[in-house]
Enzyme design. Structure first.
Site, PDB file in Angstrom:
ATOM      1  N   LYS A  13       3.105 -44.307  12.931  1.00 24.05           N
ATOM      2  CA  LYS A  13       3.420 -44.188  11.494  1.00 24.05           C
ATOM      3  C   LYS A  13       4.912 -44.454  11.225  1.00 24.05           C
ATOM      4  O   LYS A  13       5.246 -45.211  10.332  1.00 24.05           O
ATOM      5  CB  LYS A  13       3.091 -42.775  10.965  1.00 24.05           C
ATOM      6  CG  LYS A  13       1.622 -42.452  10.922  1.00 24.05           C
ATOM      7  CD  LYS A  13       1.374 -41.130  10.203  1.00 24.05           C
ATOM      8  CE  LYS A  13       1.994 -39.940  10.885  1.00 24.05           C
ATOM      9  NZ  LYS A  13       1.443 -39.647  12.225  1.00 24.05           N
ATOM     10  N   ARG A  84      -0.660 -34.073   4.526  1.00 26.26           N
ATOM     11  CA  ARG A  84      -1.400 -33.823   5.763  1.00 26.26           C
ATOM     12  C   ARG A  84      -2.540 -32.850   5.522  1.00 26.26           C
ATOM     13  O   ARG A  84      -3.282 -32.547   6.454  1.00 26.26           O
ATOM     14  CB  ARG A  84      -0.458 -33.207   6.792  1.00 26.26           C
ATOM     15  CG  ARG A  84       0.111 -34.183   7.823  1.00 26.26           C
ATOM     16  CD  ARG A  84       1.055 -33.387   8.674  1.00 26.26           C
ATOM     17  NE  ARG A  84       1.312 -33.900   9.986  1.00 26.26           N
ATOM     18  CZ  ARG A  84       2.342 -34.658  10.315  1.00 26.26           C
ATOM     19  NH1 ARG A  84       3.172 -35.098   9.399  1.00 26.26           N
ATOM     20  NH2 ARG A  84       2.539 -34.995  11.571  1.00 26.26           N
ATOM     21  N   ARG A 123       6.779 -41.689  24.927  1.00 23.24           N
ATOM     22  CA  ARG A 123       7.619 -41.944  23.748  1.00 23.24           C
ATOM     23  C   ARG A 123       9.001 -41.301  23.893  1.00 23.24           C
ATOM     24  O   ARG A 123       9.126 -40.148  24.252  1.00 23.24           O
ATOM     25  CB  ARG A 123       6.925 -41.395  22.506  1.00 23.24           C
ATOM     26  CG  ARG A 123       7.793 -41.525  21.252  1.00 23.24           C
ATOM     27  CD  ARG A 123       6.992 -41.375  20.022  1.00 23.24           C
ATOM     28  NE  ARG A 123       6.733 -39.984  19.671  1.00 23.24           N
ATOM     29  CZ  ARG A 123       6.176 -39.614  18.519  1.00 23.24           C
ATOM     30  NH1 ARG A 123       5.784 -40.538  17.656  1.00 23.24           N
ATOM     31  NH2 ARG A 123       5.964 -38.352  18.267  1.00 23.24           N
ATOM     32  N   ARG A 156      10.883 -36.017  22.282  1.00 23.96           N
ATOM     33  CA  ARG A 156      10.657 -35.000  21.258  1.00 23.96           C
ATOM     34  C   ARG A 156      10.084 -33.745  21.889  1.00 23.96           C
ATOM     35  O   ARG A 156       9.209 -33.840  22.754  1.00 23.96           O
ATOM     36  CB  ARG A 156       9.682 -35.554  20.211  1.00 23.96           C
ATOM     37  CG  ARG A 156      10.358 -35.964  18.934  1.00 23.96           C
ATOM     38  CD  ARG A 156       9.411 -36.649  18.013  1.00 23.96           C
ATOM     39  NE  ARG A 156       8.327 -35.779  17.525  1.00 23.96           N
ATOM     40  CZ  ARG A 156       7.516 -36.087  16.540  1.00 23.96           C
ATOM     41  NH1 ARG A 156       7.656 -37.242  15.930  1.00 23.96           N
ATOM     42  NH2 ARG A 156       6.562 -35.274  16.153  1.00 23.96           N
ATOM     43  N   ARG A 167      -1.717 -31.017  18.327  1.00 24.41           N
ATOM     44  CA  ARG A 167      -1.413 -31.819  17.132  1.00 24.41           C
ATOM     45  C   ARG A 167      -2.597 -32.718  16.778  1.00 24.41           C
ATOM     46  O   ARG A 167      -2.891 -32.942  15.602  1.00 24.41           O
ATOM     47  CB  ARG A 167      -0.137 -32.641  17.355  1.00 24.41           C
ATOM     48  CG  ARG A 167       1.128 -31.756  17.307  1.00 24.41           C
ATOM     49  CD  ARG A 167       2.328 -32.422  17.947  1.00 24.41           C
ATOM     50  NE  ARG A 167       2.700 -33.660  17.323  1.00 24.41           N
ATOM     51  CZ  ARG A 167       3.346 -34.645  17.954  1.00 24.41           C
ATOM     52  NH1 ARG A 167       3.688 -34.533  19.218  1.00 24.41           N
ATOM     53  NH2 ARG A 167       3.652 -35.742  17.308  1.00 24.41           N
TER      54      ARG A 167
HETATM   55  P1  AMP Z   1       5.729 -35.837  12.534  1.00 25.87           P
HETATM   56  O1  AMP Z   1       7.114 -36.290  12.878  1.00 25.87           O
HETATM   57  O2  AMP Z   1       5.219 -36.473  11.280  1.00 25.87           O
HETATM   58  O3  AMP Z   1       4.784 -35.958  13.695  1.00 25.87           O
HETATM   59  O4  AMP Z   1       5.844 -34.252  12.205  1.00 25.87           O
HETATM   60  C1  AMP Z   1       6.306 -33.335  13.177  1.00 25.87           C
HETATM   61  C2  AMP Z   1       5.934 -31.915  12.787  1.00 25.87           C
HETATM   62  O5  AMP Z   1       6.547 -31.566  11.528  1.00 25.87           O
HETATM   63  C3  AMP Z   1       4.446 -31.667  12.568  1.00 25.87           C
HETATM   64  O6  AMP Z   1       3.748 -31.424  13.784  1.00 25.87           O
HETATM   65  C4  AMP Z   1       4.492 -30.430  11.656  1.00 25.87           C
HETATM   66  O7  AMP Z   1       4.810 -29.248  12.372  1.00 25.87           O
HETATM   67  C5  AMP Z   1       5.690 -30.752  10.751  1.00 25.87           C
HETATM   68  N1  AMP Z   1       5.254 -31.528   9.551  1.00 25.87           N
HETATM   69  C6  AMP Z   1       5.602 -32.805   9.229  1.00 25.87           C
HETATM   70  N2  AMP Z   1       5.015 -33.197   8.083  1.00 25.87           N
HETATM   71  C7  AMP Z   1       4.268 -32.151   7.667  1.00 25.87           C
HETATM   72  C8  AMP Z   1       3.399 -31.928   6.553  1.00 25.87           C
HETATM   73  N3  AMP Z   1       3.177 -32.884   5.632  1.00 25.87           N
HETATM   74  N4  AMP Z   1       2.793 -30.716   6.459  1.00 25.87           N
HETATM   75  C9  AMP Z   1       2.997 -29.738   7.364  1.00 25.87           C
HETATM   76  N5  AMP Z   1       3.782 -29.886   8.444  1.00 25.87           N
HETATM   77  C10 AMP Z   1       4.422 -31.071   8.605  1.00 25.87           C
END
Ligand code: AMP
Length: 212
Positions: A13, A84, A123, A156, A167
């Site tokens: 993404k 989400r 990654r 990460r 996740r």
């Molecule tokens: P990402 O970088 O998009 O994979 O997001 C990393 C982490 O941030 C996720 O596993 C959640 O803990 C938090 N997070 C990011 N976006 C959201 C969202 N829209 N709603 C809830 N938690 C989020």
């Protein structure tokens, strides 16, 4: 154009949002990046979000929604990692209706779970320019170093296998229902995320053909 990019962790993404942003001149709103920046600079928002993120759980809806509404000033944008959950999608719909800026499309990246796990295991992100690389699938020229800027490559915290599996479960439970939600609104475009970075970008562009 106002786009939402959905997909399981590892679908690409962030990388693909970067291409769409450049190609169509859009703002990039990545909730995960906003949270990570807040965790790093030690803000109250970061302290609140960090335990959820480390466990692979979602940050509570009301916190994320407030943060996104504040970031939604631009006319054109790509939302990367938001919504989400259904409540987040409803809050977004309400906000965009109030400002008469309906979504153009929701691009859903699809990827086999085991491929996602493999991608996330290798990654790394550059601590300097943010470029994402994969040390197993496409190793950098010098180990631990970004090919673009020479910065240090870091993993990460939530990319360890246990957290990745959680996740993926959270994605299936909370986020996948969005596909039906947006299909019912005629906005959903499914895009196969298994392929090279360039191939997937071309599929996304093709899925947007005719949209403005
Ligand atoms: P990402 O970088 O998009 O994979 O997001 C990393 C982490 O941030 C996720 O596993 C959640 O803990 C938090 N997070 C990011 N976006 C959201 C969202 N829209 N709603 C809830 N938690 C989020």
């Amino acid at each position: 154009m106002r786009l939402v990019l959905v997909g399981p962790p590892g679908a690409g993404k962030g990388t693909q949002a970067g291409h769409l942003v450049k190609r169509y001149g859009l703002a990039h709103i990545a909730t995960g990046d906003i949270f990570r920046a807040n965790v790093q600079s030690g803000t109250e928002l970061g302290r609140m979000a960090s335990s959820y993120m480390a466990a692979g759980e979602l940050v509570p809806d009301e916190v994320v929604v407030r943060m996104v509404v504040e970031a939604l000033a631009s006319e054109g944008f790509v939302l990367d990692g938001f919504p989400r959950t259904i409540p987040q999608a409803l809050a977004l719909e309400k906000e965009l209706e109030a400002t008469q800026r309906p979504l153009t499309a929701v691009l859903a990246l699809t990827l086999d779970e085991e491929i996602a796990v493999k991608r996330l295991a290798g990654r790394r992100a550059c601590s300097s320019c943010g470029r994402i690389t994969n040390v197993e699938l496409d190793p950098p020229r010098t180990e631990g170093t970004c090919d673009s800027c020479g910065g240090r490559l870091v993993r990460r915290d939530d990319d360890d296998e246990v957290t990745v599996r959680r996740r993926l479960e959270v994605y299936q439970e909370s986020t996948e229902p969005l596909l039906t939600f947006y299909a019912e609104r005629g906005l959903l475009r499914l895009v196969d995320a298994d392929g090279s970075e360039e191939e997937v970008t071309e599929r996304l562009v093709a899925a947007l053909a005719g949209s403005r």
